[in-house]
Design a protein around this motif. Sequence first.
Motif, PDB file in Angstrom:
ATOM      1  N   ASP A 272      -4.840   8.325  -9.723  1.00 45.71           N
ATOM      2  CA  ASP A 272      -5.005   8.301  -8.267  1.00 45.71           C
ATOM      3  C   ASP A 272      -5.248   6.854  -7.866  1.00 45.71           C
ATOM      4  OD1 ASP A 272      -5.645   8.628  -5.597  1.00 45.71           O
ATOM      5  OD2 ASP A 272      -6.878  10.400  -5.909  1.00 45.71           O
ATOM      6  N   THR A 273      -4.439   6.358  -6.939  1.00 47.65           N
ATOM      7  CA  THR A 273      -4.538   4.953  -6.542  1.00 47.65           C
ATOM      8  C   THR A 273      -5.104   4.778  -5.134  1.00 47.65           C
ATOM      9  OG1 THR A 273      -2.270   4.956  -5.685  1.00 47.65           O
ATOM     10  CG2 THR A 273      -2.568   4.356  -8.009  1.00 47.65           C
ATOM     11  N   SER A 274      -5.413   5.870  -4.458  1.00 46.02           N
ATOM     12  CA  SER A 274      -5.830   5.755  -3.060  1.00 46.02           C
ATOM     13  C   SER A 274      -7.317   6.002  -2.840  1.00 46.02           C
ATOM     14  CB  SER A 274      -5.039   6.742  -2.190  1.00 46.02           C
ATOM     15  OG  SER A 274      -5.306   8.076  -2.595  1.00 46.02           O
ATOM     16  N   ARG A 275      -7.988   6.631  -3.799  1.00 47.44           N
ATOM     17  CA  ARG A 275      -9.406   6.970  -3.649  1.00 47.44           C
ATOM     18  C   ARG A 275     -10.163   6.504  -4.886  1.00 47.44           C
ATOM     19  NH1 ARG A 275      -5.820  10.798  -3.160  1.00 47.44           N
ATOM     20  NH2 ARG A 275      -5.497  11.905  -1.195  1.00 47.44           N
TER      21      ARG A 275
ATOM     22  N   ALA B 219      -6.439  12.041 -17.453  1.00 46.72           N
ATOM     23  CA  ALA B 219      -6.471  12.472 -16.058  1.00 46.72           C
ATOM     24  C   ALA B 219      -7.579  11.778 -15.300  1.00 46.72           C
ATOM     25  CB  ALA B 219      -6.649  13.992 -15.972  1.00 46.72           C
ATOM     26  N   VAL B 220      -7.302  11.461 -14.054  1.00 48.20           N
ATOM     27  CA  VAL B 220      -8.329  10.904 -13.187  1.00 48.20           C
ATOM     28  C   VAL B 220      -9.472  11.914 -13.080  1.00 48.20           C
ATOM     29  CG1 VAL B 220      -7.290  11.831 -11.075  1.00 48.20           C
ATOM     30  CG2 VAL B 220      -8.663   9.746 -10.964  1.00 48.20           C
ATOM     31  N   ASN B 221     -10.679  11.425 -12.858  1.00 49.84           N
ATOM     32  CA  ASN B 221     -11.887  12.243 -12.983  1.00 49.84           C
ATOM     33  C   ASN B 221     -11.810  13.563 -12.217  1.00 49.84           C
ATOM     34  OD1 ASN B 221     -14.580  12.584 -13.963  1.00 49.84           O
ATOM     35  ND2 ASN B 221     -15.375  11.988 -11.956  1.00 49.84           N
TER      36      ASN B 221
ATOM     37  N   GLU C  15       4.876  10.917  -7.493  1.00 48.25           N
ATOM     38  CA  GLU C  15       3.983  10.076  -6.695  1.00 48.25           C
ATOM     39  C   GLU C  15       3.923  10.627  -5.281  1.00 48.25           C
ATOM     40  OE1 GLU C  15       2.974   5.384  -5.714  1.00 48.25           O
ATOM     41  OE2 GLU C  15       4.909   5.921  -6.601  1.00 48.25           O
ATOM     42  N   ARG C  16       2.697  10.936  -4.854  1.00 45.82           N
ATOM     43  CA  ARG C  16       2.510  11.459  -3.502  1.00 45.82           C
ATOM     44  C   ARG C  16       1.073  11.248  -3.078  1.00 45.82           C
ATOM     45  NH1 ARG C  16       3.121  17.838  -1.687  1.00 45.82           N
ATOM     46  NH2 ARG C  16       2.126  17.601   0.378  1.00 45.82           N
ATOM     47  N   ASP C  17       0.910  10.665  -1.911  1.00 40.76           N
ATOM     48  CA  ASP C  17      -0.421  10.465  -1.320  1.00 40.76           C
ATOM     49  C   ASP C  17      -1.400   9.805  -2.292  1.00 40.76           C
ATOM     50  OD1 ASP C  17       0.138  11.627   1.248  1.00 40.76           O
ATOM     51  OD2 ASP C  17       0.166  13.576   0.238  1.00 40.76           O
ATOM     52  N   GLY C  18      -0.879   8.856  -3.046  1.00 35.68           N
ATOM     53  CA  GLY C  18      -1.726   8.095  -3.959  1.00 35.68           C
ATOM     54  C   GLY C  18      -1.860   8.685  -5.343  1.00 35.68           C
ATOM     55  N   ILE C  19      -1.511   9.949  -5.538  1.00 36.13           N
ATOM     56  CA  ILE C  19      -1.599  10.575  -6.854  1.00 36.13           C
ATOM     57  C   ILE C  19      -0.292  10.339  -7.603  1.00 36.13           C
ATOM     58  CG2 ILE C  19      -1.873  12.745  -8.105  1.00 36.13           C
ATOM     59  CD1 ILE C  19      -3.686  13.705  -5.890  1.00 36.13           C
ATOM     60  N   VAL C  20      -0.425   9.839  -8.822  1.00 34.50           N
ATOM     61  CA  VAL C  20       0.726   9.428  -9.618  1.00 34.50           C
ATOM     62  C   VAL C  20       0.687  10.125 -10.973  1.00 34.50           C
ATOM     63  CG1 VAL C  20       1.964   7.453 -10.613  1.00 34.50           C
ATOM     64  CG2 VAL C  20       0.656   7.159  -8.501  1.00 34.50           C
ATOM     65  N   VAL C  21       1.825  10.639 -11.416  1.00 35.14           N
ATOM     66  CA  VAL C  21       1.965  11.182 -12.754  1.00 35.14           C
ATOM     67  C   VAL C  21       2.920  10.296 -13.534  1.00 35.14           C
ATOM     68  CG1 VAL C  21       2.660  13.165 -14.159  1.00 35.14           C
ATOM     69  CG2 VAL C  21       1.584  13.534 -11.914  1.00 35.14           C
ATOM     70  N   LEU C  22       2.458   9.833 -14.693  1.00 41.12           N
ATOM     71  CA  LEU C  22       3.259   8.959 -15.534  1.00 41.12           C
ATOM     72  C   LEU C  22       3.505   9.630 -16.878  1.00 41.12           C
ATOM     73  CD1 LEU C  22       0.717   6.910 -14.244  1.00 41.12           C
ATOM     74  CD2 LEU C  22       2.666   5.382 -14.594  1.00 41.12           C
ATOM     75  N   HIS C  23       4.655   9.329 -17.447  1.00 43.33           N
ATOM     76  CA  HIS C  23       5.016   9.921 -18.753  1.00 43.33           C
ATOM     77  C   HIS C  23       5.665   8.855 -19.621  1.00 43.33           C
ATOM     78  CE1 HIS C  23       6.316  12.614 -21.846  1.00 43.33           C
ATOM     79  NE2 HIS C  23       7.606  12.438 -21.581  1.00 43.33           N
TER      80      HIS C  23
ATOM     81  N   ALA D 192      -2.325  17.121  -5.385  1.00 45.55           N
ATOM     82  CA  ALA D 192      -2.895  17.386  -6.708  1.00 45.55           C
ATOM     83  C   ALA D 192      -2.248  18.601  -7.347  1.00 45.55           C
ATOM     84  CB  ALA D 192      -4.398  17.583  -6.594  1.00 45.55           C
ATOM     85  N   ARG D 193      -2.044  19.670  -6.575  1.00 48.96           N
ATOM     86  CA  ARG D 193      -1.402  20.869  -7.134  1.00 48.96           C
ATOM     87  C   ARG D 193      -0.017  20.553  -7.668  1.00 48.96           C
ATOM     88  NH1 ARG D 193      -4.032  23.472  -2.800  1.00 48.96           N
ATOM     89  NH2 ARG D 193      -2.232  23.102  -1.436  1.00 48.96           N
ATOM     90  N   GLU D 194       0.724  19.774  -6.909  1.00 49.31           N
ATOM     91  CA  GLU D 194       2.070  19.423  -7.340  1.00 49.31           C
ATOM     92  C   GLU D 194       2.034  18.514  -8.558  1.00 49.31           C
ATOM     93  OE1 GLU D 194       6.223  17.847  -5.233  1.00 49.31           O
ATOM     94  OE2 GLU D 194       4.409  18.197  -4.027  1.00 49.31           O
ATOM     95  N   ALA D 195       1.060  17.612  -8.586  1.00 50.73           N
ATOM     96  CA  ALA D 195       0.975  16.652  -9.690  1.00 50.73           C
ATOM     97  C   ALA D 195       0.634  17.342 -11.003  1.00 50.73           C
ATOM     98  CB  ALA D 195      -0.059  15.576  -9.368  1.00 50.73           C
TER      99      ALA D 195
END
Length: 483
Positions: free
Chosen positions: A441-444, A411-413, A472-480, A396-399
């Motif tokens: 977020d696609t994993s939770r 943003a996801v909740n 994209e990392r551990d289910g968290i995705v940033v799109l632009h 999340a920090r990186e995203a």
Amino acid sequence: MTLAADPEAPVVRRGLRYRHPLWLALIATLSASAYALLGLVRLATYRASTFDLVIVDQAVRNYAHFRAPYIPVVGAFHDRGLDYLQMADHFSPIYALLAPFYWIHDGPESLIVAQALLFAAAIPFIWLFTRRVLGTVPAYLVAAAYALSWPVAQAIAFDAHEVMFVPVLTAIMIERYHAERHLPAFAAMFGLLLVKEDMGLMVIGFGLYLFVIGDRYRGVCAAAIGLGGALLTRGALIPMMGGDHNDFWAYGQLGPDVPSALLAVARDPLHALLLPFSAEAKVDTLFLLVWPTLLLCLLSPLSLMALPHVLERMLSDRDPWWQADFQYSAFTVVILLLAGVDGLARLIRWTRRTELKLTWSVAVCVIALTLVPRFALDQLYHPSFYKGDEVKSAAAREAVAKVPSGVQVEAVNSLGPALTARATVLLWTGESHGSPWVVADTSRWEFPFGSAEDQANQVNRLASEGYAKVFERDGIVVLHKQV
């Protein structure tokens, strides 16, 4: 006629300097620190939520910059535009009082600290009331019971809400009225009407209490003010500002509107009487509300002040309103606790057993302690709470660092609060609002989706509409997407 009081208890006179300000300050400071720590850790470990922390953050930030309190996150969610006013959602102009906190630090951390201070601010008034009725030692025990109470714990563990103002206002109103200082008591009563559109019900309850104890003129006036405030805010002000007074109508089982609901109650009063006990969660919450006073709050007419708000919750068809997991019980925690104090005083007057003062006060404090492990304050003494989900936190920090400042982002909740101080945050849902940035977020599972699979499908749809994955990392995705 006023609340029952022990004739041997110390009388607190106007202008009297109390001997215990340092102890009270210590209790309040420790309480506020614990509350703030709980909220700040949840925020730092991505366990706060866009609904509702970002909502309040956007409103207060606009107040702090002398703008109208727009909450684009709610406006987009309801498809009412990004210039949707907070007072069209809930009538809470009292949030403007928090603007100075944002002049010190412009971020949701300020809300969490302000909320902690406001909850702790009720402690001196609870102490004053209890000391006048029962004595000094019980006053400290009851104040500690409030500080540890489960309704406060649940409120501070779920973002920030308008309920933060209610305990201190109700404590001032009850304590100052009992001290026959009517001006500050009724000033606090009017303050309640600025907290939320349904606080008129609590004011009606206060009027009912005054009427029952014999202060009939003030009781009728208070009830009329409460009724007028509720009708004005829900019927006129909220629609005038662009809201819909039906947004929070949660009584479909009784009818589509107030007149039809009242008619349904008149036709079948037994059904209405049984509704507050129609689900196990309702019964559990009702018991948890009165048990911390050993049920003695039920002996005091002061409980009438809480009755309209409790019925508003228990007659509804919305599960979260019934449950003890959210912030709703904090609206009435002070009322019922002080009703317990008054109920005990009445019991002592009837039985002449003064030893019950200390026995009951110790028991109330013990009950509060025994409930701590069941509710949110329990997290504070578990080391794992401070770590959170380290895998998600790192991703999340990186995203969020990939999202530039000053942009609009969906943003996801759970990640919206990390962005709201520097971007216009909208809630990521199954419907795109055309924002150039999306953090998913696609994993939770996250509100308001039905499942993590639905979230993954939405990411795929966005990719097909021209959004590029930049992280994209551990289910968290940033799109632009270039707009």
